[in-house]
Design a protein around this motif. Structure first.
Motif, PDB file in Angstrom:
ATOM      1  N   UNK A   1      16.135   9.739  38.675  1.00 12.97           N
ATOM      2  CA  UNK A   1      17.582   9.497  38.730  1.00 12.97           C
ATOM      3  C   UNK A   1      17.876   8.025  39.037  1.00 12.97           C
ATOM      4  N   UNK A   2      17.062   7.417  39.878  1.00 13.57           N
ATOM      5  CA  UNK A   2      17.276   6.005  40.203  1.00 13.57           C
ATOM      6  C   UNK A   2      16.988   5.121  38.995  1.00 13.57           C
ATOM      7  N   UNK A   3      15.890   5.372  38.303  1.00  8.82           N
ATOM      8  CA  UNK A   3      15.542   4.563  37.124  1.00  8.82           C
ATOM      9  C   UNK A   3      16.606   4.705  36.033  1.00  8.82           C
ATOM     10  N   UNK A   4      17.021   5.944  35.754  1.00 15.08           N
ATOM     11  CA  UNK A   4      18.056   6.142  34.731  1.00 15.08           C
ATOM     12  C   UNK A   4      19.376   5.499  35.160  1.00 15.08           C
ATOM     13  N   UNK A   5      19.697   5.581  36.446  1.00 14.09           N
ATOM     14  CA  UNK A   5      20.905   4.937  36.950  1.00 14.09           C
ATOM     15  C   UNK A   5      20.853   3.425  36.795  1.00 14.09           C
ATOM     16  N   UNK A   6      19.697   2.834  37.065  1.00 10.77           N
ATOM     17  CA  UNK A   6      19.548   1.379  36.909  1.00 10.77           C
ATOM     18  C   UNK A   6      19.624   0.960  35.436  1.00 10.77           C
ATOM     19  N   UNK A   7      19.045   1.760  34.558  1.00 14.48           N
ATOM     20  CA  UNK A   7      19.152   1.461  33.121  1.00 14.48           C
ATOM     21  C   UNK A   7      20.616   1.541  32.687  1.00 14.48           C
ATOM     22  N   UNK A   8      21.316   2.555  33.159  1.00 14.30           N
ATOM     23  CA  UNK A   8      22.736   2.700  32.813  1.00 14.30           C
ATOM     24  C   UNK A   8      23.553   1.525  33.354  1.00 14.30           C
TER      25      UNK A   8
ATOM     26  N   UNK B   1      30.084   0.278  27.439  1.00 17.54           N
ATOM     27  CA  UNK B   1      29.831  -0.030  28.856  1.00 17.54           C
ATOM     28  C   UNK B   1      30.517   0.959  29.798  1.00 17.54           C
ATOM     29  N   UNK B   2      31.617   1.544  29.364  1.00 20.51           N
ATOM     30  CA  UNK B   2      32.249   2.579  30.189  1.00 20.51           C
ATOM     31  C   UNK B   2      31.354   3.814  30.275  1.00 20.51           C
ATOM     32  N   UNK B   3      30.733   4.178  29.170  1.00 23.73           N
ATOM     33  CA  UNK B   3      29.796   5.305  29.175  1.00 23.73           C
ATOM     34  C   UNK B   3      28.588   4.985  30.055  1.00 23.73           C
ATOM     35  N   UNK B   4      28.106   3.747  29.974  1.00 25.09           N
ATOM     36  CA  UNK B   4      27.004   3.341  30.847  1.00 25.09           C
ATOM     37  C   UNK B   4      27.383   3.458  32.311  1.00 25.09           C
ATOM     38  N   UNK B   5      28.599   3.036  32.642  1.00 22.49           N
ATOM     39  CA  UNK B   5      29.087   3.153  34.019  1.00 22.49           C
ATOM     40  C   UNK B   5      29.185   4.613  34.442  1.00 22.49           C
ATOM     41  N   UNK B   6      29.674   5.456  33.552  1.00 24.24           N
ATOM     42  CA  UNK B   6      29.782   6.877  33.853  1.00 24.24           C
ATOM     43  C   UNK B   6      28.422   7.520  34.075  1.00 24.24           C
ATOM     44  N   UNK B   7      27.444   7.153  33.251  1.00 21.95           N
ATOM     45  CA  UNK B   7      26.096   7.698  33.436  1.00 21.95           C
ATOM     46  C   UNK B   7      25.480   7.206  34.746  1.00 21.95           C
ATOM     47  N   UNK B   8      25.739   5.947  35.094  1.00 21.66           N
ATOM     48  CA  UNK B   8      25.242   5.425  36.375  1.00 21.66           C
ATOM     49  C   UNK B   8      25.853   6.213  37.533  1.00 21.66           C
ATOM     50  N   UNK B   9      27.126   6.535  37.427  1.00 21.99           N
ATOM     51  CA  UNK B   9      27.797   7.317  38.473  1.00 21.99           C
ATOM     52  C   UNK B   9      27.209   8.729  38.570  1.00 21.99           C
ATOM     53  N   UNK B  10      26.949   9.343  37.428  1.00 20.03           N
ATOM     54  CA  UNK B  10      26.315  10.668  37.420  1.00 20.03           C
ATOM     55  C   UNK B  10      24.960  10.601  38.118  1.00 20.03           C
ATOM     56  N   UNK B  11      24.200   9.545  37.853  1.00 19.34           N
ATOM     57  CA  UNK B  11      22.881   9.410  38.484  1.00 19.34           C
ATOM     58  C   UNK B  11      22.988   9.114  39.982  1.00 19.34           C
ATOM     59  N   UNK B  12      24.033   8.414  40.383  1.00 16.58           N
ATOM     60  CA  UNK B  12      24.262   8.207  41.818  1.00 16.58           C
ATOM     61  C   UNK B  12      24.522   9.548  42.497  1.00 16.58           C
ATOM     62  N   UNK B  13      25.415  10.347  41.907  1.00 12.95           N
ATOM     63  CA  UNK B  13      25.704  11.676  42.452  1.00 12.95           C
ATOM     64  C   UNK B  13      24.445  12.547  42.463  1.00 12.95           C
ATOM     65  N   UNK B  14      23.659  12.482  41.385  1.00 11.86           N
ATOM     66  CA  UNK B  14      22.433  13.279  41.307  1.00 11.86           C
ATOM     67  C   UNK B  14      21.445  12.843  42.391  1.00 11.86           C
ATOM     68  N   UNK B  15      21.340  11.549  42.618  1.00 11.57           N
ATOM     69  CA  UNK B  15      20.422  11.050  43.653  1.00 11.57           C
ATOM     70  C   UNK B  15      20.830  11.548  45.035  1.00 11.57           C
TER      71      UNK B  15
END
Length: 154
Positions: free
Chosen positions: A112-119, A83-97
């Motif tokens: 980026x939004x879809x991948x962030x939501x999945x993360x 779940x920490x990796x999922x949180x990190x990927x969500x943060x990366x996608x927020x920055x990318x968005x």
């Protein structure tokens, strides 16, 4: 019984989401981490407009996220990293968005939004609803039987 079935369904959905994230971010991360910047710029025009070190950092971060979202859970070694990796990927996608929005690259936002939501789904599910127990938390029934038999003789 219905609660158990929904819990099992959620677990399956989480695993599917984890595999999707792992595949997507492994490919994207490996590309950003290893391809020459000029070749990468054919697919990602922004790659030549930011420092090469940033592109490599993003790539390595995505690779680590891809590994972290699947491997600890799969091996049940430090599964709290998933779940920490999922949180990190969500943060990366927020920055990318935000990055793409500021550059006016609206077409990049849906992915980026879809991948962030999945993360975020993986982070929420593995933190709160269906955490994976580590190997330490499992019970070896044969060891328990032996311990009980040993206690009988004391």
């Amino acid at each position: 019984m219905s609660n158990q079935k929904s819990s099992k369904t959620l677990n399956i959905l989480l695993w599917i989401a984890q595999v999707i994230l792992a595949i997507m971010f492994f490919i994207a991360g490996a590309t950003k981490a290893t391809q020459p910047i000029e070749k990468l710029a054919i697919q990602l025009p922004w790659a030549t407009q930011v420092p090469a070190e940033l592109v490599r950092f993003i790539g390595v971060s995505e690779l680590l996220g891809a590994i972290g979202v699947i491997l600890p859970a799969l091996l049940r070694i430090k599964p709290n990293l998933t779940p920490l990796a999922g949180s990190g990927l969500a943060l990366i996608m927020l920055f990318a968005s935000v990055f793409h929005l500021l550059r006016g690259e609206i077409l990049a936002l849906p992915m980026t939004i879809v991948l962030g939501l999945i993360a975020l789904f993986v982070a929420w599910g593995r933190f709160r609803k269906r955490p994976i127990k580590g190997r330490d938390a499992t019970c070896n029934h044969e060891e328990v039987r032996m311990a009980i038999k040993a206690d009988d003789f004391i």
